[in-house]
Design an enzyme around this catalytic site. Sequence first.
Site, PDB file in Angstrom:
ATOM      1  N   LYS A   1      -5.690 -20.386-115.939  1.00 28.31           N
ATOM      2  CA  LYS A   1      -6.502 -20.253-114.718  1.00 28.31           C
ATOM      3  C   LYS A   1      -5.651 -19.761-113.545  1.00 28.31           C
ATOM      4  O   LYS A   1      -6.041 -18.836-112.835  1.00 28.31           O
ATOM      5  CB  LYS A   1      -7.155 -21.601-114.358  1.00 28.31           C
ATOM      6  CG  LYS A   1      -8.049 -22.171-115.461  1.00 28.31           C
ATOM      7  CD  LYS A   1      -8.714 -23.468-115.040  1.00 28.31           C
ATOM      8  CE  LYS A   1      -7.763 -24.620-114.803  1.00 28.31           C
ATOM      9  NZ  LYS A   1      -7.085 -25.128-116.023  1.00 28.31           N
TER      10      LYS A   1
ATOM     11  N   ARG B   1     -14.543 -29.887-111.460  1.00 25.14           N
ATOM     12  CA  ARG B   1     -14.065 -30.491-112.707  1.00 25.14           C
ATOM     13  C   ARG B   1     -14.989 -31.594-113.192  1.00 25.14           C
ATOM     14  O   ARG B   1     -14.728 -32.188-114.230  1.00 25.14           O
ATOM     15  CB  ARG B   1     -12.696 -31.109-112.452  1.00 25.14           C
ATOM     16  CG  ARG B   1     -11.548 -30.359-113.113  1.00 25.14           C
ATOM     17  CD  ARG B   1     -10.282 -31.076-112.679  1.00 25.14           C
ATOM     18  NE  ARG B   1      -9.175 -30.843-113.542  1.00 25.14           N
ATOM     19  CZ  ARG B   1      -8.233 -29.928-113.302  1.00 25.14           C
ATOM     20  NH1 ARG B   1      -8.313 -29.134-112.276  1.00 25.14           N
ATOM     21  NH2 ARG B   1      -7.219 -29.812-114.122  1.00 25.14           N
TER      22      ARG B   1
ATOM     23  N   ARG C   1       6.860 -30.125-112.985  1.00 29.20           N
ATOM     24  CA  ARG C   1       5.568 -30.834-112.956  1.00 29.20           C
ATOM     25  C   ARG C   1       5.623 -32.016-113.921  1.00 29.20           C
ATOM     26  O   ARG C   1       5.715 -31.810-115.130  1.00 29.20           O
ATOM     27  CB  ARG C   1       4.432 -29.878-113.345  1.00 29.20           C
ATOM     28  CG  ARG C   1       3.737 -29.262-112.156  1.00 29.20           C
ATOM     29  CD  ARG C   1       2.627 -28.331-112.565  1.00 29.20           C
ATOM     30  NE  ARG C   1       1.455 -29.022-113.100  1.00 29.20           N
ATOM     31  CZ  ARG C   1       0.275 -28.444-113.263  1.00 29.20           C
ATOM     32  NH1 ARG C   1       0.106 -27.176-112.922  1.00 29.20           N
ATOM     33  NH2 ARG C   1      -0.735 -29.114-113.755  1.00 29.20           N
TER      34      ARG C   1
ATOM     35  N   ARG D   1      -4.709 -35.212-120.328  1.00 32.43           N
ATOM     36  CA  ARG D   1      -5.324 -34.164-119.491  1.00 32.43           C
ATOM     37  C   ARG D   1      -6.420 -33.456-120.277  1.00 32.43           C
ATOM     38  O   ARG D   1      -7.494 -33.158-119.743  1.00 32.43           O
ATOM     39  CB  ARG D   1      -4.255 -33.160-119.019  1.00 32.43           C
ATOM     40  CG  ARG D   1      -3.351 -33.729-117.956  1.00 32.43           C
ATOM     41  CD  ARG D   1      -2.072 -32.904-117.797  1.00 32.43           C
ATOM     42  NE  ARG D   1      -2.307 -31.558-117.287  1.00 32.43           N
ATOM     43  CZ  ARG D   1      -1.368 -30.614-117.260  1.00 32.43           C
ATOM     44  NH1 ARG D   1      -0.145 -30.857-117.725  1.00 32.43           N
ATOM     45  NH2 ARG D   1      -1.645 -29.415-116.781  1.00 32.43           N
TER      46      ARG D   1
HETATM   47  P1  AP5 Z   1      -1.574 -21.548-116.025  1.00 35.41           P
HETATM   48  O1  AP5 Z   1      -2.014 -20.224-115.548  1.00 35.41           O
HETATM   49  O2  AP5 Z   1      -0.790 -22.425-115.101  1.00 35.41           O
HETATM   50  O3  AP5 Z   1      -2.807 -22.371-116.615  1.00 35.41           O
HETATM   51  P2  AP5 Z   1      -3.841 -23.286-115.872  1.00 35.41           P
HETATM   52  O4  AP5 Z   1      -5.121 -23.153-116.606  1.00 35.41           O
HETATM   53  O5  AP5 Z   1      -3.823 -23.002-114.421  1.00 35.41           O
HETATM   54  O6  AP5 Z   1      -3.226 -24.711-116.227  1.00 35.41           O
HETATM   55  P3  AP5 Z   1      -2.764 -25.915-115.290  1.00 35.41           P
HETATM   56  O7  AP5 Z   1      -1.456 -26.412-115.785  1.00 35.41           O
HETATM   57  O8  AP5 Z   1      -2.883 -25.584-113.880  1.00 35.41           O
HETATM   58  O9  AP5 Z   1      -3.724 -27.022-115.779  1.00 35.41           O
HETATM   59  P4  AP5 Z   1      -4.614 -28.044-115.070  1.00 35.41           P
HETATM   60  O10 AP5 Z   1      -5.942 -27.472-114.955  1.00 35.41           O
HETATM   61  O11 AP5 Z   1      -4.475 -29.317-115.841  1.00 35.41           O
HETATM   62  O12 AP5 Z   1      -3.839 -28.307-113.692  1.00 35.41           O
HETATM   63  P5  AP5 Z   1      -4.309 -28.433-112.193  1.00 35.41           P
HETATM   64  O13 AP5 Z   1      -3.169 -28.065-111.369  1.00 35.41           O
HETATM   65  O14 AP5 Z   1      -5.611 -27.785-111.988  1.00 35.41           O
HETATM   66  O15 AP5 Z   1      -0.748 -21.305-117.380  1.00 35.41           O
HETATM   67  C1  AP5 Z   1      -0.100 -22.359-118.044  1.00 35.41           C
HETATM   68  C2  AP5 Z   1       1.189 -21.836-118.674  1.00 35.41           C
HETATM   69  O16 AP5 Z   1       0.858 -20.878-119.678  1.00 35.41           O
HETATM   70  C3  AP5 Z   1       2.090 -21.114-117.689  1.00 35.41           C
HETATM   71  O17 AP5 Z   1       3.414 -21.385-117.984  1.00 35.41           O
HETATM   72  C4  AP5 Z   1       1.766 -19.624-117.906  1.00 35.41           C
HETATM   73  O18 AP5 Z   1       2.836 -18.792-117.602  1.00 35.41           O
HETATM   74  C5  AP5 Z   1       1.410 -19.604-119.395  1.00 35.41           C
HETATM   75  N1  AP5 Z   1       0.435 -18.576-119.748  1.00 35.41           N
HETATM   76  C6  AP5 Z   1      -0.638 -18.164-119.009  1.00 35.41           C
HETATM   77  N2  AP5 Z   1      -1.343 -17.208-119.686  1.00 35.41           N
HETATM   78  C7  AP5 Z   1      -0.701 -17.047-120.870  1.00 35.41           C
HETATM   79  C8  AP5 Z   1      -0.930 -16.191-121.992  1.00 35.41           C
HETATM   80  N3  AP5 Z   1      -1.948 -15.348-122.016  1.00 35.41           N
HETATM   81  N4  AP5 Z   1      -0.092 -16.283-123.041  1.00 35.41           N
HETATM   82  C9  AP5 Z   1       0.966 -17.171-123.025  1.00 35.41           C
HETATM   83  N5  AP5 Z   1       1.251 -17.989-121.968  1.00 35.41           N
HETATM   84  C10 AP5 Z   1       0.435 -17.927-120.903  1.00 35.41           C
HETATM   85  O19 AP5 Z   1      -4.570 -30.025-112.072  1.00 35.41           O
HETATM   86  C11 AP5 Z   1      -3.507 -30.934-112.124  1.00 35.41           C
HETATM   87  C12 AP5 Z   1      -4.026 -32.324-111.839  1.00 35.41           C
HETATM   88  O20 AP5 Z   1      -4.553 -32.377-110.498  1.00 35.41           O
HETATM   89  C13 AP5 Z   1      -5.181 -32.829-112.710  1.00 35.41           C
HETATM   90  O21 AP5 Z   1      -4.728 -33.406-113.904  1.00 35.41           O
HETATM   91  C14 AP5 Z   1      -5.836 -33.845-111.785  1.00 35.41           C
HETATM   92  O22 AP5 Z   1      -5.109 -35.038-111.763  1.00 35.41           O
HETATM   93  C15 AP5 Z   1      -5.707 -33.197-110.425  1.00 35.41           C
HETATM   94  N6  AP5 Z   1      -6.874 -32.343-110.082  1.00 35.41           N
HETATM   95  C16 AP5 Z   1      -6.844 -31.003-109.822  1.00 35.41           C
HETATM   96  N7  AP5 Z   1      -8.072 -30.545-109.532  1.00 35.41           N
HETATM   97  C17 AP5 Z   1      -8.905 -31.618-109.606  1.00 35.41           C
HETATM   98  C18 AP5 Z   1     -10.306 -31.774-109.440  1.00 35.41           C
HETATM   99  N8  AP5 Z   1     -11.089 -30.725-109.129  1.00 35.41           N
HETATM  100  N9  AP5 Z   1     -10.829 -33.011-109.605  1.00 35.41           N
HETATM  101  C19 AP5 Z   1     -10.041 -34.067-109.905  1.00 35.41           C
HETATM  102  N10 AP5 Z   1      -8.712 -33.987-110.091  1.00 35.41           N
HETATM  103  C20 AP5 Z   1      -8.139 -32.770-109.942  1.00 35.41           C
HETATM  104 MG    MG Z   2      -3.407 -24.159-112.702  1.00 27.76          MG
END
Ligand code: AP5
Ligand code: MG
Length: 190
Positions: free
Chosen positions: A14, A89, A134, A146
């Site tokens: 994402k 979410r 992280r 997660r």
């Molecule tokens: P990346 O692009 O970072 O993926 P992502 O989908 O953004 O994954 P996140 O780690 O951000 O996941 P998340 O949704 O759990 O975290 P968030 O910060 O939202 O890519 C991941 C990796 O893969 C990278 O290293 C990238 O380089 C690699 N990659 C990308 N594309 C690739 C490809 N095609 N091939 C190979 N590798 C690739 O949330 C974190 C925490 O915050 C949650 O657990 C929760 O506690 C809280 N939170 C956030 N939002 C909310 C909400 N709305 N409600 C409640 N709690 C929330």
């Molecule tokens: Mg992300």
Amino acid sequence: MLNIVLFGPPGAGKGTQSQNLIQQYNLIHLSTGDILRGEITNGTPLGLEAKKLMDEGLLVPDEVVIGMISNKLDQNKDAKGFIFDGFPRTVAQAEALDQLLVSKSEAISAMIALEVEEEELGKRLLLRGKDSGRPDDQDPEIIKKRVHEYTTKTAPVANFYKSQGKFYSVHGLGTIENIFSDIKAVVEKL
Ligand code: AP5
Ligand code: MG
């Protein structure tokens, strides 16, 4: 306005594809995960509360993230559109977002869901965890939690947008460029 919910499990890409979308279409990137990590870095009371849950791989309360998004929408009144990354979410968050947008005579244009199988998600996150700093990327058990939060609380949000005829699925495996081409193909048809 072009308002896209970029959806998918942890590690689906994402954040990565949001960067491509904001450049291509000149949109504002709203990632609740990034905003929360900013609060943690700044040591705010909200950040301290959120950190406990995030480090455990659990969602933070709906009202906290809805309030953050509401503020960001107000701060970006001249935006051409928004990419919502990691929000909504829960179904409650999706309903709140619709209401916030209606109050601005706006709406979500589409949800684009990145589909990636669980084994690949674990690999990507642990790889990033080696140098991302992280805490939620370091431990396979936290990553499992997660994904469990996603499956139980977040996956149903897709039905919310399906029922509005706004759901589009994109396979999230392959090169970042190829995946972005597939995303663009969806956006160009909106
Ligand atoms: P990346 O692009 O970072 O993926 P992502 O989908 O953004 O994954 P996140 O780690 O951000 O996941 P998340 O949704 O759990 O975290 P968030 O910060 O939202 O890519 C991941 C990796 O893969 C990278 O290293 C990238 O380089 C690699 N990659 C990308 N594309 C690739 C490809 N095609 N091939 C190979 N590798 C690739 O949330 C974190 C925490 O915050 C949650 O657990 C929760 O506690 C809280 N939170 C956030 N939002 C909310 C909400 N709305 N409600 C409640 N709690 C929330
Ligand atoms: Mg992300």
